[in-house]
Design a protein around this motif. Sequence first.
Motif, short mmCIF file in Angstrom:
data_model
loop_
_atom_site.label_atom_id
_atom_site.label_comp_id
_atom_site.label_asym_id
_atom_site.label_seq_id
_atom_site.Cartn_x
_atom_site.Cartn_y
_atom_site.Cartn_z
N GLN A 80 -46.43 21.09 -45.05
CA GLN A 80 -45.43 20.55 -45.96
C GLN A 80 -44.31 21.57 -46.02
O GLN A 80 -44.52 22.72 -46.34
CB GLN A 80 -46.04 20.33 -47.36
CG GLN A 80 -45.15 19.56 -48.31
CD GLN A 80 -44.84 20.32 -49.60
OE1 GLN A 80 -44.72 21.53 -49.59
NE2 GLN A 80 -44.67 19.61 -50.68
N GLN A 98 -46.23 24.97 -46.89
CA GLN A 98 -47.67 24.99 -47.12
C GLN A 98 -48.29 25.04 -45.74
O GLN A 98 -47.83 24.35 -44.85
CB GLN A 98 -48.15 23.70 -47.80
CG GLN A 98 -47.75 23.51 -49.24
CD GLN A 98 -48.35 24.56 -50.13
OE1 GLN A 98 -47.70 25.10 -51.00
NE2 GLN A 98 -49.63 24.85 -49.89
N CYS A 242 -47.73 17.75 -51.53
CA CYS A 242 -48.38 18.50 -52.60
C CYS A 242 -48.31 17.63 -53.85
O CYS A 242 -47.66 16.60 -53.84
CB CYS A 242 -47.62 19.81 -52.88
SG CYS A 242 -47.82 21.02 -51.59
N GLU A 298 -52.08 22.30 -54.11
CA GLU A 298 -51.67 22.52 -52.72
C GLU A 298 -52.85 22.33 -51.78
O GLU A 298 -53.92 22.91 -51.97
CB GLU A 298 -51.12 23.95 -52.59
CG GLU A 298 -49.86 24.16 -53.42
CD GLU A 298 -49.36 25.60 -53.42
OE1 GLU A 298 -50.04 26.46 -52.84
OE2 GLU A 298 -48.29 25.85 -53.99
#
Lengths: 656, 446
Positions: A80, A98, A242, A298
Motif C-alpha cells: 500500500q 506498507q 489499510c 496495517e
Amino acid sequence: MNFPEHFDVIVVGGGHAGTEAALAAARMQANVLLVTHNIETIGQMSCNPAIGGIGKGHLVKEIDALGGIMGQAADLAGIQFRTLNASKGPAVRATRAQACRVLYKNAIRNAVEQQAGLKVFQQPIQDLLLEKNKVIGVMTQMGLKFYAPTVVLTVGTFLAGKIHIGENHYGGGRAGDPASTGLAESLRGQPFKVGRLKTGTPPRIDGRSLDYHLMQAQPGDSPLPVFSFMGKVSEHPQQVPCYITHTTPETHAIIEANLKRSAMHSGNIEGIGPRYCPSIEDKIVRFKDKDHHQLFVEPEGLFTTEIYPNGISTSLPFEVQLAFVRSIKGFARAHITRPGYAIEYDFFDPRQLQPTLETKPISGLFFAGQINGTTGYEEAAAQGLIAGINAVLKVQAKPAWWPKRSEAYIGVLIDDLITHGTLEPYRMFTSRAEYRLLLREDNADLRLTPIAQQLGLIDQKRYQALQLKQQLIEAQQKKLTQLWVRPDTQAKAQLEALLGQALNREVSISALLKRPELDMPALLKLPIMQAALGEVQQALAPLDDVQLSHQLQQQIFGQLEIQAKYAGYIAKQELDIAKSARLEATPIAKDFDYTQISGLSREVVEKLCSHRPPTIGMASRIAGVTPAAISLLLVYLKRANGKTHVSLEPQQLGVE
Amino acid sequence: MQSTPDTIVALATPAGRGGVGIVRVSGAKVGAIGQKMLKQALTPRLAQHSHFYDPIDNQVIDLGIALYFKGPHSFTGEDVLEFQGHGGPVILDRLINGIVSLGARLARPGEFTERAFLNGKLDLTQAEAVADLIDSTTVEAASSALKSLQGAFSTAITEINQQVIHIRVWTEAALDFPDEALDTWQIQQLLAQLRQVIYALQQLLGQAQQGCLLREGKTAVIVGVPNAGKSSLLNILAGEARAIVTEVPGTTRDVLSAQLNIEGVPLHILDTAGLRAATDIVEQEGVKRAEQALVQADYILYVQDVHDTVPDPYIVAKLSPYQEKVIKIFNKIDLTEHSPGVHHNAVYISAKQGLGIAPLQKHLLQCMNHTTFSEGQFMARRRHLVALERALAYCQEGERQLNSYHAAELLAEELRMASQALGEITGEFTTEDLLGRIFSSFCIGK
C-alpha cells in the motif's frame, strides 16, 4: 580457531543497518563478511511493517540515490503506497509504503546473497578482537575468529536486551531472538559511554478475527508512487488497503485500572522511550481529556492474516492486553497472535563517534543503527550505509566522506547524533532540517548520485539515467526562459482561463511557472510545450527502457516546476549555506588545547575537549558554544597556526 | 563556493559623549554604501567634509566628516568607512539604519578587532588582548542588552515569541504528522493568529522606535521613605534637564520614570513606589518591582529627610547588598544649617528650593564617567530593533504565503526565521525545544 580468510570489512548484524553496510562495502569492491546470529532474520522488520513516511521517506530516497537497497526492496514488497502531505509543498511530501514482511525480507536476503564480494556466516558474536586501540576482528560464540581491519557493529536492540510484558521480563533481542549478552558485557568493558533506551511494540492480531466493516478503509494512492529512482510501478506486488479505527472509553478505563501493572509505567524498565511513539498507556495518562485515540490497522503481508495495530504499543500484562484490545472498535472478537511488549537495551552515546561513524576510542570500529540511539529502519539503514562506505575508504586509505547537513537528511541525522547525542530514541522529522526546502525527496538523486558514482556505489545504468536527467533539466530550464507565449495566440486564451486574469504582454514559460495558480501539467497542455516534451522524450530514448524513460520525463518536468516555484527560497538557503561554508571548512587540530583559551567557560571547555569537533562549524553546533566562544576559538586557532605551523589533519572533511 | 564575509557596522564611540558620534563600516559593501550615502567619490585616507544622506528617503541626516580606507590598508584589513557626525542618538540611529538597509549587519561585540586580528593587522602577541576584548565586550554587551529590556518591552516580546512558537508548533505538527487526526490544519485559524502576531509586532516596533520602551545610558533608582521628597527630586531633575516624564502603566502603584540628559550623557531615573514591608498582595507586587529595580539599576539614589535621625531599617537592610551603587542624598536642607553640595560622603540638597541640584548632577556625571563604557546600550537597543524588524518581515511574508498560496512549508520556513530573529532577544529556541512542544501539545503516536 581462525577462519583462514581475512576480510576488509566485517559487519556484525544482518538488520537494516547491517545489510546496507555490507552491500555498500561489497559494491565498493571490498571483501566483506556479514555475521548474523540467524540468517533467517536478515532484513527482518522488527516492528512496524512500513517503510518511509515524513522524514523517513526522505532518508530512503537518499539511501537509494547512493545505491542502497532499502528503496528497491520497498518497491518489491510495498502493498500500500501513499504520498503524505500531497497537497502541501514538494519539500514536505514524503512517500510511505506498507510492506509485506516476507517479500521485504526476501528482497533483502536475495540482494545479499547475489552480491559479489559479500559472504554470510551464521554465529552469534561473543567478542571483539582488539589490539591496543585498534580492532582486528571478531570472535563468535564457538570461539571462531574472523579478522578484518574494520568492523561495523549493527546489533540493533540486542545488546543486553530485556523484554517486558507486564510483570514478566526475560532476556531477548527481539521477540523470539536471544539477546547478545556476551558482546554486551565485553563492550561495556570498553571506554564507551553506555545508556539505556526503551521502545515498545503493539500486539499482533489475527486479521480474520476483525470486523472491518466497522472501520474506515484507507486505500493507497493512485497512481502508485515508486521509491527507487530506478524503480517501476510494475515491480509492486498486489496492493491492499489499510484501515482506521479507534479506542473507546472502555479501552481507556481498562488501561487506567491496570497502569501499575504496565512494565513501562511501573518503573521496572530502565531507559527512556520515544516521545513520539508513546505506548497506549502513555497516551491515556498524558492526554486524559481525549476519549478516543486513533489507530491504524496495517496488514503484515500478502501471505499472512496477521495485522499490525499501529498506535497501541504496550507493555501491559497479557490478560490486560486482551481485554483492552477487544474493547477497540471492530476488535470485539480479536485474537492476539503475539503479545505486545517493551524492550530495553543498551545504546552507545553517539557523541563518541566521528562523522564517519567510526568510534573515537577504537580505531576501525564503526557503530551504526539503533545501538547509536536511533529508532526506525530508515535511520538505521542510513547509518549503515555511511559506516560501510567509510570502513572501505579507511581500508583503501582514501579520504573519508559523509554528507553535510546542507546536502542530505543523512547529514542532519549524523550531525545531530554526534553533536548533541540523544536522550530518547532519535527519529527523523523534517523540522530537524534547517535546509528542508533544499532537501526534498524529488532531488535526492541530483544531490547524492554524483558522489555515489565517484565512490563506486552505483551501476552504470543509474549513472547514465542521472546524467541524462541533469543535462535535460539544465537544457530545458534555459529553453523555458526563452519560450514565449504571445498575446495573440490560442495559448494565451487557455492561460487566461487558468489564471483568471488577462495577459497583456508576452510572457515566458519560466515566468508562468512561478505563478502558484499554474502547474506543469497545465502548461504541458499548451502547444508550444509539445516541442519541449518531444525533445525530452527523444533524449531519453537511448536508455531503452520505456517505464524508466516515462518516469524520468515526469521527474524532469517536476524539477523544472519545483525549482521555479521555490526559486526565491532556494536562493536564500544557498546563500545561508555559503555563509556557513567557511566555518564548516575551517579545521581544528585533533589535539588542539582548549584549556589555553581564557574567556571560555569551564563548561564549554569541557564540552569541546570531550567532543573534539573536527571543524569550527561543528563546534558551533555544540550546545552552549556561543558565537563569542567561536570568535575566541578563531583567534586562538590563528595564533596556533601562525606560531607553530601545526599541520592539521589531512582533508578528511569531505569538502570538495 | 566560498562567500565573502558580511559587511558590518557599529558605533565606534559611546552614545552621548562629547558631541561626536563615529559610525564605522567594514567590508565589501563599503564602496556602495559610500556612494549612496555620501554622494561623492571617496579618496582613501582623506577626511572629506560631506552630507550624510539617508538612503531610504534621500534626506540629509547630518553633515560631518567621512573617512575612507581601502583594504588592506585599514584597521580591519577590509574596506573601511567612517562617518564622523554629531552624535546624538536620533542621528546615529538613522545613520546605522540607513547603512543596514544597504546590506550591512550590526557587528557582534568586538568583531571589528576580531577581523583586524584575523586579517593579520594585529600582532600575534596581541592575540590574548584581542580575546580579552572580545570576551569583555561580549559580557558588557550582554549586560547592556539585559538592561535595555525594560519590563514592558520584555513582557511584550516574550508574549509575541510565545505566540510565534504556538503557530510554529501547529504548522510543524501538521507537516510532520499529517496522518494524525490533529485538527490543526485550519488555515483560517492560523491566519487569524498570524495576523495578531503581525499587529503586535508592528505596535511594539512603533513604540520601540519612539524610544519609549528601550532606554540607553545608565539607570538610577530613587529610594526612600514616603515623605523624604523623592517625587520632588524627580520632578526637579526632570525639569532641569527638560526631559520627558512618562508613567509606566501596569502597576497598581505607578512607577514614574524620566529620561535625563546630563551634558549629553543619558541617564534614566526611576522613582519606585517605596520599599517597605508590604502587607497586601497589591502592594507586595509594587515592592517586588522596586526590588527588581534595585538589582538592575546602576545607581541607587537613597533620599532621606535630613531631619530624620534614624534611617529606616527596612530600607537599610534592602540596600545592604548594593552598597557601591548607593548615593546618599539628604533632602530638605533649606530648614537647617547644612550647606548644599557634596560632603561627608553624601549630597545635601533641597529639592523644593532647588539647592544642591547642580552639584548632584555633576556628581552623577562623575560616577558615570568613571565606569568603562564600550559597546553600550545604544547598540543593544539597535540590535533589538533590527531583530524585531526582521521578525516582522518574516511573519508578513509567511502570512502572504499561507493566505495566497496555502504554502504550509513556506510559512513554516518564514516562522523558523522569525523565531530565530526573536531568539536573538529572548534566547534560542532550538529544534529540540520545538519537538518537545509538539509532543507535549499533541497526542501523537504511531
